[in-house]
Design an enzyme around this catalytic site. Structure first.
Site, mmCIF file in Angstrom:
data_model
loop_
_atom_site.group_PDB
_atom_site.id
_atom_site.type_symbol
_atom_site.label_atom_id
_atom_site.label_comp_id
_atom_site.label_asym_id
_atom_site.label_seq_id
_atom_site.Cartn_x
_atom_site.Cartn_y
_atom_site.Cartn_z
ATOM 1 N N SER A 154 0.719 -1.184 -0.101
ATOM 2 C CA SER A 154 0.041 0.084 0.009
ATOM 3 C C SER A 154 0.794 1.343 0.062
ATOM 4 O O SER A 154 1.485 1.413 -0.958
ATOM 5 C CB SER A 154 -1.104 -0.146 1.376
ATOM 6 O OG SER A 154 -2.025 0.901 1.115
ATOM 7 N N ASP A 199 -1.847 1.353 -3.434
ATOM 8 C CA ASP A 199 -2.845 0.325 -3.942
ATOM 9 C C ASP A 199 -4.243 0.730 -4.287
ATOM 10 O O ASP A 199 -5.386 0.333 -4.300
ATOM 11 C CB ASP A 199 -2.784 -0.849 -3.128
ATOM 12 C CG ASP A 199 -3.273 -0.387 -1.520
ATOM 13 O OD1 ASP A 199 -3.367 0.597 -1.269
ATOM 14 O OD2 ASP A 199 -3.710 -1.366 -0.888
ATOM 15 N N SER A 212 2.743 1.751 15.187
ATOM 16 C CA SER A 212 2.169 1.330 13.673
ATOM 17 C C SER A 212 2.171 -0.094 13.687
ATOM 18 O O SER A 212 3.030 -0.770 13.880
ATOM 19 C CB SER A 212 3.122 1.980 12.779
ATOM 20 O OG SER A 212 2.940 1.489 11.440
ATOM 21 N N GLY A 213 1.084 -0.213 12.750
ATOM 22 C CA GLY A 213 0.976 -1.830 12.247
ATOM 23 C C GLY A 213 1.418 -1.997 10.960
ATOM 24 O O GLY A 213 1.323 -3.131 10.351
ATOM 25 N N ARG A 224 3.848 6.029 16.283
ATOM 26 C CA ARG A 224 3.164 7.179 15.634
ATOM 27 C C ARG A 224 2.934 8.169 16.646
ATOM 28 O O ARG A 224 2.348 7.569 17.745
ATOM 29 C CB ARG A 224 2.195 6.948 14.646
ATOM 30 C CG ARG A 224 2.464 5.950 13.518
ATOM 31 C CD ARG A 224 1.422 6.145 12.480
ATOM 32 N NE ARG A 224 1.431 5.167 11.422
ATOM 33 C CZ ARG A 224 2.374 5.149 10.522
ATOM 34 N NH1 ARG A 224 3.174 6.080 10.176
ATOM 35 N NH2 ARG A 224 2.166 4.013 9.517
HETATM 36 C C1 G16 Z 1 -3.305 0.608 6.362
HETATM 37 C C2 G16 Z 1 -4.500 0.379 7.165
HETATM 38 C C3 G16 Z 1 -5.370 1.985 7.572
HETATM 39 C C4 G16 Z 1 -4.285 2.238 8.464
HETATM 40 C C5 G16 Z 1 -2.812 2.638 7.786
HETATM 41 C C6 G16 Z 1 -1.727 2.974 8.744
HETATM 42 O O1 G16 Z 1 -3.524 1.449 5.209
HETATM 43 O O2 G16 Z 1 -5.670 -0.298 6.323
HETATM 44 O O3 G16 Z 1 -6.440 1.274 8.409
HETATM 45 O O4 G16 Z 1 -4.541 3.666 8.870
HETATM 46 O O5 G16 Z 1 -2.539 1.114 7.144
HETATM 47 O O6 G16 Z 1 -1.554 1.955 9.922
HETATM 48 P P1 G16 Z 1 -0.537 2.338 11.053
HETATM 49 O O7 G16 Z 1 -1.004 3.672 11.494
HETATM 50 O O8 G16 Z 1 -0.978 1.124 11.813
HETATM 51 O O9 G16 Z 1 0.673 2.141 10.107
HETATM 52 P P2 G16 Z 1 -2.812 1.081 3.839
HETATM 53 O O10 G16 Z 1 -3.307 2.154 3.251
HETATM 54 O O11 G16 Z 1 -1.252 1.468 4.210
HETATM 55 O O12 G16 Z 1 -3.080 -0.421 3.670
#
Ligand code: G16
Length: 559
Positions: free
Chosen positions: A75, A288, A510-511, A517
């Site tokens: 993404s 994406d 962050s995931g 963050r």
């Molecule tokens: C993904 C998730 C989103 C989230 C983002 C950032 O987005 O689908 O819901 O807000 O990651 O997440 P994090 O702050 O945990 O890194 P994407 O567009 O990167 O797939």
């Protein structure tokens, strides 16, 4: 039309074992975790993960007795990363209990893969003689093709049927999964079906609403050098000029590098390579194509961002208007996360009088919460969101639109709502269908982007990220608004925020990236950098920061 390949037979565990130990053996010894949006890390560490996710999705398909999706993408991350998102039958992200199973399977040693598979089969009571099917798609990253082949290798080893749809946006893959599972009730499971559904509904609304002159159908679109560029080029063929989209960053540069929705949202500046002229409506999508933000610059060259919060408000306000005009008593609600600007939440509840809920980051949480309403609008401020309509709301809307005993205003509003249902990709946030939704609303209201921006003012805010030794050392509660570990950190944050008028801050790991963050907002623009630096320093010192230590500016002047 999509066609399933491969025929179902019983599993050959010794064959799978051989693949796990040889062709798809672990090249990375660190732990990978199923995070906010699947597994995401360096592309070179992922071959075994993709192979194993191929195996797992077959079992998931047997449990759910439905088609499961596998999307290979990282993404918004840079080209060097990649990842995989597993899509459940109704288009939602993988169920949380299976994230744990996926993480376990992804991390075991090669010679334990079979025993873990057998354990999953036993624990989940899976009838392995059942037919299974998986749809697999990928983004444009150079690593994505090989990774999708690793996943296909896993799917084939389990003798499951599958469809490889090749390069698609993440929301298109979600659309395919749902349209396959809903027996075409949702749409035709083919790219043509996707483009036709959203573009035809869009054109119908545009044809039936009046443009008061302020609206311009020109959009400058930054496609982040990702798969969205290909999709928008296709969409344009179906729109027949109903929207004038100029595409920039369409693949000539590096993916998500100084461009794309995440870059624009975080930095609050225009991306590379987009012509910037005052008051021209610009949008950025991510790698994406599941996120979108709008922006423009004014005549003083000042940048104005209209992020997911603003899109949510625009959409919810419009839906409320249509519900009132059609006299429909359906419950409309909005879902945000802690990142939503404080003023946006106040505006939704106090001015729009729409119930608003807050959940933790991750579309999976927003999506589920939104399903509690008849019509649920959800958006993360980073531009990831959509609208979901429940079955009874859809039926009521269709019935009202076709009820000739009602007034023409009532019927027309319900008719418009019925078209909106088709413009929206209800399966997940979709930058392309969200753009059409925003454009049709601006068109209906006769607004330019400046008028849209005027509805309320955001509180000054900032997001920063800090690298720490172990991002899992941060544990939060209360929808991520309160940090409970390390213990002293929340006390420190509380002390900092009280110094600033309307101060609010939270931290979370962050995931999708290896960082913590930090979010801060307060009343005065001139305070925001100092506040962000103070919270960053607290995180650095109390949560094991690495790299350059944050420096607090002496005055509250912006840095
Ligand atoms: C993904 C998730 C989103 C989230 C983002 C950032 O987005 O689908 O819901 O807000 O990651 O997440 P994090 O702050 O945990 O890194 P994407 O567009 O990167 O797939």
């Amino acid at each position: 039309m999509l066609e399933l390949q491969n025929e179902i037979k019983s599993f050959d565990f010794s064959f799978i074992n051989n693949l796990a130990k040889n062709k798809h053996k672990k090249a990375y010894q660190g732990i990978v975790q199923y995070g906010t949006a699947g597994f995401r890390t360096r592309a070179t560490s992922l071959d075994h993960v993709l192979f194993r996710m191929g195996l797992l999705t077959v079992l998931r398909s047997q449990v759910k007795k439905a088609t499961i999706g596998l999307m290979i993408t990282a993404s918004h991350n840079l080209e060097i990363d990649n990842g995989v998102k597993v899509v459940d039958p109704n288009g939602e992200m993988l169920e949380t209990s299976w994230e744990i199973i996926a993480t376990k399977l992804a991390n075991v040693e090669d010679d334990k893969v079979i025993s873990i598979l057998q354990e999953i089969i036993k624990e989940q009571n899976i009838d392995t003689s059942l037919s299974a099917s998986v749809i697999i798609g990928r983004d444009t990253r150079s690593s994505s093709l090989n990774l999708s082949q690793a996943a296909v290798s896993g799917i084939k080893a389990m003798n499951s049927k599958f469809i490889d749809v090749g390069v698609v946006t993440t929301p298109q893959l979600h659309y395919f999964v749902v349209s396959m599972n809903k027996n075409r009730d949702y749409g035709i499971p083919a790219l043509e079906g996707y483009y036709k559904k959203i573009s035809e509904a869009y054109k119908k609304i545009i044809e039936t609403t009046i443009n008061n002159g302020k609206y311009s159908n020109k959009v400058q679109l930054d496609a982040a050098n990702g798969v969205g560029a290909l999709a928008i080029k296709e969409l344009k063929k179906y729109l027949n000029g109903a929207l004038n989209i100029e595409i920039y960053n369409s693949g000539e540069g590096q993916l998500n590098y100084m461009c794309g929705a995440d870059y624009v949202k975080q930095k609050k500046i225009s991306p590379l390579n987009i012509p910037i002229n005052p008051y021209v409506k610009c949008v950025s999508i991510d790698g994406d194509a599941d996120r979108i933000v709008y922006y423009y610059i004014d005549k003083y060259n000042q940048f104005h961002l209209l992020d997911g919060d603003r899109i949510a408000i625009l959409v919810a306000d419009y839906l409320k208007e249509l519900l009132q005009q059609s006299h429909l008593n359906l419950q409309l609600g909005l879902v945000q996360t802690a990142y939503a600007n404080g003023n946006s939440t106040v505006y939704i509840s106090d001015t729009l009088n729409i119930p608003v809920a807050c959940v933790r980051t991750g579309v999976k949480y927003l999506h589920h919460k939104a399903l509690e309403f008849d019509i649920g609008v959800y958006f993360e401020s980073n531009g990831h969101g959509t609208v979901v309509f429940n079955e009874s709301a859809i039926n009521t809307i269709y019935m009202t639109a076709n009820n000739n005993s009602l007034s023409s205003i009532q019927r027309k509003a319900a008719q418009t709502l019925s078209y909106v249902i088709d413009v929206v990709n209800q399966t997940v946030g979709d930058a392309i269908s969200d753009m059409l939704l925003v454009e049709l609303i601006l068109h209906a209201k006769g607004w330019d982007i400046v008028t849209w921006k005027k509805s309320y003012s955001d509180l000054p805010n900032k997001q920063v990220k800090i690298e720490v030794q172990d991002r899992n050392a941060i544990i939060t509660t209360n929808e991520e608004r309160c940090c409970i570990k390390p213990k002293e950190l929340q006390k420190e944050i509380d002390k900092i925020v009280t110094k600033y008028e309307k101060g609010r801050s939270f931290v979370r790991s962050s995931g999708t990236e290896d960082v913590v963050r930090i979010y801060v907002e307060c009343e005065n623009d001139s305070d925001i950098d100092k506040m962000a630096a103070e919270v960053s320093l607290a995180v650095y010192e109390l949560a094991g920061g690495i790299g350059i230590k944050p420096i607090i500016p002496e005055s509250n002047k912006q840095i």
